[in-house]
Design an enzyme around this catalytic site. Structure first.
Site, PDB file in Angstrom:
ATOM      1  N   ARG A   1       0.853  -1.181   0.000  1.00 56.42           N
ATOM      2  CA  ARG A   1       0.000   0.000   0.000  1.00 56.42           C
ATOM      3  C   ARG A   1       0.896   1.240   0.000  1.00 56.42           C
ATOM      4  O   ARG A   1       2.048   1.192   0.431  1.00 56.42           O
ATOM      5  CB  ARG A   1      -0.911   0.018   1.228  1.00 56.42           C
ATOM      6  CG  ARG A   1      -1.892  -1.153   1.298  1.00 56.42           C
ATOM      7  CD  ARG A   1      -2.750  -1.035   2.551  1.00 56.42           C
ATOM      8  NE  ARG A   1      -3.754  -2.089   2.638  1.00 56.42           N
ATOM      9  CZ  ARG A   1      -3.588  -3.241   3.286  1.00 56.42           C
ATOM     10  NH1 ARG A   1      -2.442  -3.472   3.930  1.00 56.42           N
ATOM     11  NH2 ARG A   1      -4.544  -4.148   3.306  1.00 56.42           N
TER      12      ARG A   1
ATOM     13  N   LYS B   1      -2.952  -2.523   7.798  1.00 57.74           N
ATOM     14  CA  LYS B   1      -4.226  -2.065   8.340  1.00 57.74           C
ATOM     15  C   LYS B   1      -4.631  -2.891   9.549  1.00 57.74           C
ATOM     16  O   LYS B   1      -4.471  -4.105   9.572  1.00 57.74           O
ATOM     17  CB  LYS B   1      -5.313  -2.169   7.267  1.00 57.74           C
ATOM     18  CG  LYS B   1      -5.278  -1.048   6.232  1.00 57.74           C
ATOM     19  CD  LYS B   1      -6.486  -1.124   5.334  1.00 57.74           C
ATOM     20  CE  LYS B   1      -6.553   0.029   4.367  1.00 57.74           C
ATOM     21  NZ  LYS B   1      -7.741  -0.041   3.482  1.00 57.74           N
TER      22      LYS B   1
ATOM     23  N   HIS C   1      -2.122   2.548  -5.868  1.00 57.49           N
ATOM     24  CA  HIS C   1      -3.070   1.473  -5.592  1.00 57.49           C
ATOM     25  C   HIS C   1      -3.373   0.653  -6.850  1.00 57.49           C
ATOM     26  O   HIS C   1      -3.624  -0.551  -6.763  1.00 57.49           O
ATOM     27  CB  HIS C   1      -4.358   2.038  -4.995  1.00 57.49           C
ATOM     28  CG  HIS C   1      -5.035   1.088  -4.055  1.00 57.49           C
ATOM     29  ND1 HIS C   1      -4.489   0.725  -2.840  1.00 57.49           N
ATOM     30  CD2 HIS C   1      -6.198   0.398  -4.156  1.00 57.49           C
ATOM     31  CE1 HIS C   1      -5.299  -0.133  -2.237  1.00 57.49           C
ATOM     32  NE2 HIS C   1      -6.329  -0.344  -3.011  1.00 57.49           N
TER      33      HIS C   1
ATOM     34  N   ARG D   1      -0.773  -1.850  -7.111  1.00 61.88           N
ATOM     35  CA  ARG D   1      -1.066  -2.948  -6.164  1.00 61.88           C
ATOM     36  C   ARG D   1      -2.097  -3.892  -6.788  1.00 61.88           C
ATOM     37  O   ARG D   1      -1.963  -5.117  -6.702  1.00 61.88           O
ATOM     38  CB  ARG D   1      -1.582  -2.354  -4.861  1.00 61.88           C
ATOM     39  CG  ARG D   1      -2.086  -3.362  -3.820  1.00 61.88           C
ATOM     40  CD  ARG D   1      -2.415  -2.604  -2.539  1.00 61.88           C
ATOM     41  NE  ARG D   1      -3.334  -3.285  -1.668  1.00 61.88           N
ATOM     42  CZ  ARG D   1      -2.992  -4.165  -0.729  1.00 61.88           C
ATOM     43  NH1 ARG D   1      -1.730  -4.505  -0.568  1.00 61.88           N
ATOM     44  NH2 ARG D   1      -3.907  -4.716   0.052  1.00 61.88           N
TER      45      ARG D   1
ATOM     46  N   HIS E   1      -5.124  -8.849   3.401  1.00 61.96           N
ATOM     47  CA  HIS E   1      -6.580  -8.750   3.537  1.00 61.96           C
ATOM     48  C   HIS E   1      -7.058  -9.573   4.724  1.00 61.96           C
ATOM     49  O   HIS E   1      -6.705 -10.747   4.841  1.00 61.96           O
ATOM     50  CB  HIS E   1      -7.273  -9.264   2.269  1.00 61.96           C
ATOM     51  CG  HIS E   1      -7.105  -8.361   1.087  1.00 61.96           C
ATOM     52  ND1 HIS E   1      -7.294  -8.782  -0.217  1.00 61.96           N
ATOM     53  CD2 HIS E   1      -6.771  -7.044   1.006  1.00 61.96           C
ATOM     54  CE1 HIS E   1      -7.079  -7.770  -1.035  1.00 61.96           C
ATOM     55  NE2 HIS E   1      -6.764  -6.709  -0.325  1.00 61.96           N
TER      56      HIS E   1
ATOM     57  N   TYR F   1     -10.437 -10.179  -7.234  1.00 65.85           N
ATOM     58  CA  TYR F   1      -9.502 -10.387  -8.342  1.00 65.85           C
ATOM     59  C   TYR F   1      -9.883 -11.596  -9.187  1.00 65.85           C
ATOM     60  O   TYR F   1      -9.510 -11.668 -10.354  1.00 65.85           O
ATOM     61  CB  TYR F   1      -8.075 -10.513  -7.810  1.00 65.85           C
ATOM     62  CG  TYR F   1      -7.622  -9.232  -7.164  1.00 65.85           C
ATOM     63  CD1 TYR F   1      -7.316  -8.121  -7.941  1.00 65.85           C
ATOM     64  CD2 TYR F   1      -7.556  -9.105  -5.779  1.00 65.85           C
ATOM     65  CE1 TYR F   1      -6.939  -6.917  -7.348  1.00 65.85           C
ATOM     66  CE2 TYR F   1      -7.181  -7.912  -5.187  1.00 65.85           C
ATOM     67  CZ  TYR F   1      -6.874  -6.827  -5.979  1.00 65.85           C
ATOM     68  OH  TYR F   1      -6.521  -5.632  -5.400  1.00 65.85           O
TER      69      TYR F   1
END
Length: 298
Positions: A148, A172, A237, A240, A263, A272
């Site tokens: 990120r 995150k 992004h 990414r 994630h 994806y």
């Protein structure tokens, strides 16, 4: 005017710089945020109970409109928390209408080749500039490891060891993950690290801190333009997303991809698979032999 207006304007400036948000999007978000601020008596210090009242106020609106308004507020509260204006984020109280999730923007491998081609040309001169060595290291890490933007610019100077093909990141939610680093990326980082002052705590220093996300976004868009790609198609992004999509196309396991991207929910990673499915459908529609056959008349 709402007392939230200065913060809202700052948030929109960041949206414009980091995400390349269009003028219409920025205007819509500003209207949504000021309207919500007026409706509940201010956003900056609102708690989840006050935010919950917005659901009833928005009930006559379409699901897509509610989703946009809620998205504006979620982004705004993430900004407040990240910039230190709040310690918490009450946006979980906002409604989440069921909508089909849009597919992420992606780049083709040909697009990526163009980007790296520009970098290679700049480094092939007799005395490449330090900025180009830095750009090379950043793009290799963005596309080669799926970092990120915030994770990239805040990397400690010694986070990558020459004898270790991975780094440990805290992303995150404070979740740690192991990120594999390619030989190319390690070589690019090693070349750049040699130019970083020994006393710098950051791999990508700038002034008394590290490079800002806004500056990173500007650099990536400038690079896209130099490669002949529309700048609005490229961002950190998007690189990414390209990392994830191209890995999946190459046969990567979805669980492994989830781990590399950091994630919490594999449902986020599964977007994806829809990108890959959309690509395959387009391939069948354009390349299958039946495409040239006329349909039978009834």
């Amino acid at each position: 005017m709402s007392s939230d207006a200065p913060l809202i304007d700052r948030f929109l400036e960041i949206m414009a710089a980091e995400r390349g948000a269009s003028r219409n999007t920025l205007l819509a978000y500003r209207t949504d945020l000021l309207g919500a601020s007026e409706a509940i008596g201010g956003l900056e210090h609102a708690d989840s109970t006050r935010l919950e009242t917005l659901a009833s106020l928005w009930s006559p609106l379409s699901g897509s409109t509610v989703a946009r308004k809620a998205s504006a507020l979620r982004g705004f509260y993430a900004f407040l928390q990240e910039e230190g204006f709040r310690d918490d984020n009450p946006s979980a109280a906002l409604p989440r209408p069921a909508l089909q999730r849009p597919l992420p923007k992606i780049l083709s491998t040909a697009d990526v080749d163009l980007i790296f081609g520009v970098i290679a040309e700049r480094l092939a001169v007799a005395h490449p500039s330090p900025q180009d060595w830095r750009l090379s290291a950043m793009i290799e890490l963005l596309y080669g490891s799926g970092l990120r933007a915030t994770e990239l610019v805040s990397l400690p100077r010694r986070s990558l060891a020459s004898d270790r093909p991975f780094l440990i990141l805290r992303g995150k939610g404070g979740r740690e993950r192991m990120v594999p680093i390619s030989d190319r990326a390690r070589a690019a980082v090693a070349a750049w690290s040699a130019l970083v002052p020994e006393d710098s705590p950051w791999l990508f220093p700038s002034g008394k801190s590290h490079l800002s996300r806004i500056r990173l976004y500007q650099m990536v868009k400038d690079l896209a333009a130099a490669a002949g790609i529309r700048p609005d198609r490229v961002s950190p992004h998007v690189l990414r997303h390209a990392f994830a999509t191209h890995l999946l196309e190459g046969g990567a396991d979805l669980r492994a991809l989830q781990t590399m991207l950091g994630h919490a929910d594999i449902g986020t990673t599964q977007i994806y698979t829809h990108v890959e499915s959309a690509r395959l459908v387009a391939l069948v529609n354009s390349r299958h032999p039946l495409v040239d056959l006329k349909p039978r008349s009834s």
